[in-house]
Design a protein around this motif. Structure first.
Motif, PDB file in Angstrom:
ATOM      1  N   TRP A  35      35.950  24.945 -73.202  1.00  0.00           N
ATOM      2  CA  TRP A  35      36.640  25.775 -72.196  1.00  0.00           C
ATOM      3  C   TRP A  35      37.536  24.949 -71.285  1.00  0.00           C
ATOM      4  CZ3 TRP A  35      38.930  29.760 -70.477  1.00  0.00           C
ATOM      5  CH2 TRP A  35      38.916  30.200 -69.150  1.00  0.00           C
ATOM      6  N   ASN A  50      42.372  28.708 -68.697  1.00  0.00           N
ATOM      7  CA  ASN A  50      41.333  28.276 -67.749  1.00  0.00           C
ATOM      8  C   ASN A  50      41.883  27.986 -66.351  1.00  0.00           C
ATOM      9  OD1 ASN A  50      42.749  25.959 -68.321  1.00  0.00           O
ATOM     10  ND2 ASN A  50      41.108  24.976 -69.498  1.00  0.00           N
ATOM     11  N   PRO A  55      34.684  33.415 -67.502  1.00  0.00           N
ATOM     12  CA  PRO A  55      33.736  32.304 -67.597  1.00  0.00           C
ATOM     13  C   PRO A  55      32.470  32.577 -66.801  1.00  0.00           C
ATOM     14  CG  PRO A  55      35.543  31.736 -66.111  1.00  0.00           C
ATOM     15  CD  PRO A  55      35.889  33.062 -66.724  1.00  0.00           C
TER      16      PRO A  55
END
Lengths: 422, 422
Positions: free
Chosen positions: A244, B153, A190
């Motif tokens: 995300w 994530n 990310p």
């Protein structure tokens, strides 16, 4: 019925005497207080209350406050009574106490152009639903294909999630582009950057006017009785941040930076003639979600975009609130079913309102089909998502016979992302 | 350091002079006001303030209020000063203004046994995180297998979702078993029934004492500076409702019926000697999440269950807050990163705190491994999930040299589901 305030009688005016929506305003930097919209004027309800012309029936005054919450808490008898009193004071050939008193009019009538609007109520908590089937289908199709577009629970539950009340803002408040974590599927890791897929969601907001008890479910009828009124709501969304972050616990920062609402709360009483039924159930609902009658409303809705410096705004979409699969009353009944206490000032977003045609989509994500099909504005510019300086405006009204119950505008301009170095 | 209130000096007492946690209490049905715990007594801070012995430094009094919010809003200088003043008043051989004044003591000292505890602060909004790696791994393993246990994530974002502030309740408040929609994978259609898989989640709650600005991210250091203190938190969970509702937008009614907190807010100042570091990062974090120093705390935590009529409570688990992967300061910095305004009274749940051993699991879902392995209580009874009449108690403390910074108890008893026919 018409008003002695002539601007209220124009056929496309959002605020005829049949409407009488409530808001919070101030003029000349004075303290914000409650007002009612009529034509192009705001009637200062605190002035009328102090003059003895308006009585909400409580033990203290309620309109010299910067929020509608105290008034809402007085309940339906008060809501009905105040509406009747205002109708009498503002109708042509009604009670002359205001229409015949120029001195009082100079104190109590404020041109809308001179009124600064504030949040109409203190938002206790904000919940956003996902109750538009076309929207859920469109988004599901983009992510999972049309066969698996709707989640298995969708036809059984008005799906919702808790949003963030601290950033619910009144129409006209500017919004900084959010920053945050994003990661495209092809990225290794990310990164931290300004949102590149900034979007709107066209919604209606239901304003809860009465509380429920912790530990006690409520019926759909009880839920409907608790709703004070409705606003237009823009659930600004950062699609790249959302993609995300949202698994497994739902949207968080992608929705937390801002939610805009129109400044006037249109009452259920004003909307009553425009009740509409939810569509035929594709799966039978559990009894606790059954509606005793029509609980949606026939409200035309439009979305406009105006880039910075553009001469005019371009219409992006036109749809209707009756497209929803679940009503706000169903959503509220579901919200309380586990025993969740509901409070005065709770705000329920309907979920994005999209119709079946592309011209009826309530988000840029859908209009540009995930950013793949740019939208051409009337100025010739194109957009997939929102750029800095763009102003997005939502508006809507219920069309009556010769009058409109309007919501005014829910507008916001996007400013550049904040300067932030961690 | 010791206190002239001798009960505060016992080695296992949760409230020695080194602690001085704040709460809201009332005695004899009087108005709730702010107090501080010392030994087995509550010191009435409103009485001390009125007597001129305690000054928070604001322009008005802040302790004759039913919530700590006004005091918290005064900021760190006030927090430090009030702690210093209380320490002087309560230390052996300190300021004799209270220790030497029997009349004032009779007004200002209330035995804990005579004090009714209330919510210590008005919860602005409640957010629950998912920052315990062992818990996320356990739950992920049950649902997706050990290979895919952690969402992609998870090592990059302190995952959180907005919870419901209206049902955050103080320890001791009973809770009705929630009802709602459930559907086992093998069921044809959902049904409406009382929750059959009622659970706890052992968490710490961070109390936000100072606000942030809308549209402006904050650093982890700034976030830590905004935290006033910590409580123990039980995020009651209806696992069967959760399983059916949570996709795609996260937990909603499964978590909305109740969240219990311990009545005393233990300040950051009292916890300062017990700072601990988050574990080594398995993936490098983005800079906005980097901690400038140790921001977890070494706090021992225990879970007890006592069935109705049982002679004693059985310990179900023992773990430690330093097991968390993300600190509250990191969570708060992430919470504000998109520009989400944080307010005085916001409450952040840490996420379930589970250690690596089965005896360290912070939920029944994990202890009974999805309900498949019943837990045997010391009374011989077994449990997979919570039954009506069961009392669940969480407790915790930081162990100092000869003293404990304790949190007291966070307890709740489950009552039968409400009677509700839609």
């Amino acid at each position: 019925m018409t008003s002695w305030i002539e601007s209220a009688n124009a056929p496309h005016c959002h605020f005829p005497i049949q409407n009488l929506p409530y808001g919070v305003f101030a003029k000349n930097g004075e303290e914000p207080r409650c007002g009612v919209a009529i034509g192009d004027m705001v009637v200062d309800m605190a002035v009328l209350e102090a003059a003895g012309l308006l009585d909400a029936g409580g033990t203290t005054t309620v309109f010299d406050k910067p929020a509608l919450n105290d008034f809402m808490g007085l309940g339906k008898a008060s809501w009905d009574s105040v509406r009747d009193q205002l109708t009498a004071l503002l109708a042509k050939d009604g009670d002359p106490a205001l229409s015949g008193n120029g001195t009082l009019q100079r104190k109590a009538l404020v041109p809308m152009s001179a009124a600064q609007m504030f949040m109409p109520f203190a938002v206790s908590e904000y919940t956003d639903f996902y109750a538009g089937k076309q929207h859920a289908f469109n988004v599901g199709t983009m992510f999972r294909g049309p066969e698996n577009a709707l989640p298995p629970n969708w036809l059984h539950i008005p799906i919702g999630y808790n949003g963030r009340a601290s950033t619910v803002i009144v129409s006209g408040t500017h919004i900084k582009r959010p920053v945050g974590q994003v990661k495209a599927p092809t990225d290794e890791a990310p990164s931290f950057k300004p949102c590149a897929r900034l979007d709107i969601e066209l919604e209606m907001g239901a304003v809860v006017g009465l509380p429920s008890e912790m530990g006690q479910p409520i019926s759909v009828q009880e839920a409907d009785d608790m709703i004070f009124g409705y606003v237009i709501l823009n659930d600004w969304s950062a699609r790249d941040i959302q993609a995300w972050e949202y698994q497994p616990l739902g949207p968080f920062q992608a929705k937390a930076f801002a939610t805009s609402i129109s400044p006037w709360v249109v009452t259920k009483a004003a909307l009553e003639p425009f009740r509409a039924s939810t569509p035929a159930r594709e799966k039978e609902l559990l009894p606790y979600l059954n509606e005793p009658g029509p609980m949606l409303y026939d409200i035309d809705l439009e979305v406009y975009m105006q880039p910075e410096g553009a001469a005019k705004a371009s219409r992006l979409a036109k749809t209707n609130y009756k497209q929803m699969y679940y009503s706000a009353a169903q959503q509220l009944a579901h919200h309380a079913v586990s025993g969740c206490k509901m409070n005065i000032g709770d705000l329920l977003g309907s979920g994005t309102i999209s119709g079946p045609d592309k011209s009826e989509y309530g988000s840029l994500l859908e209009m540009s089909w995930g950013g793949k099909e740019p939208i051409t504005l009337e100025t010739g510019e194109t957009r997939t998502f929102i750029e800095d300086g763009d102003t997005l405006t939502l508006t809507g009204w219920a069309q009556g016979d010769g009058y409109r119950i309007g919501f005014g505008e829910c507008t916001g301009t996007i400013l550049p992302a904040p300067d932030f170095k961690a």
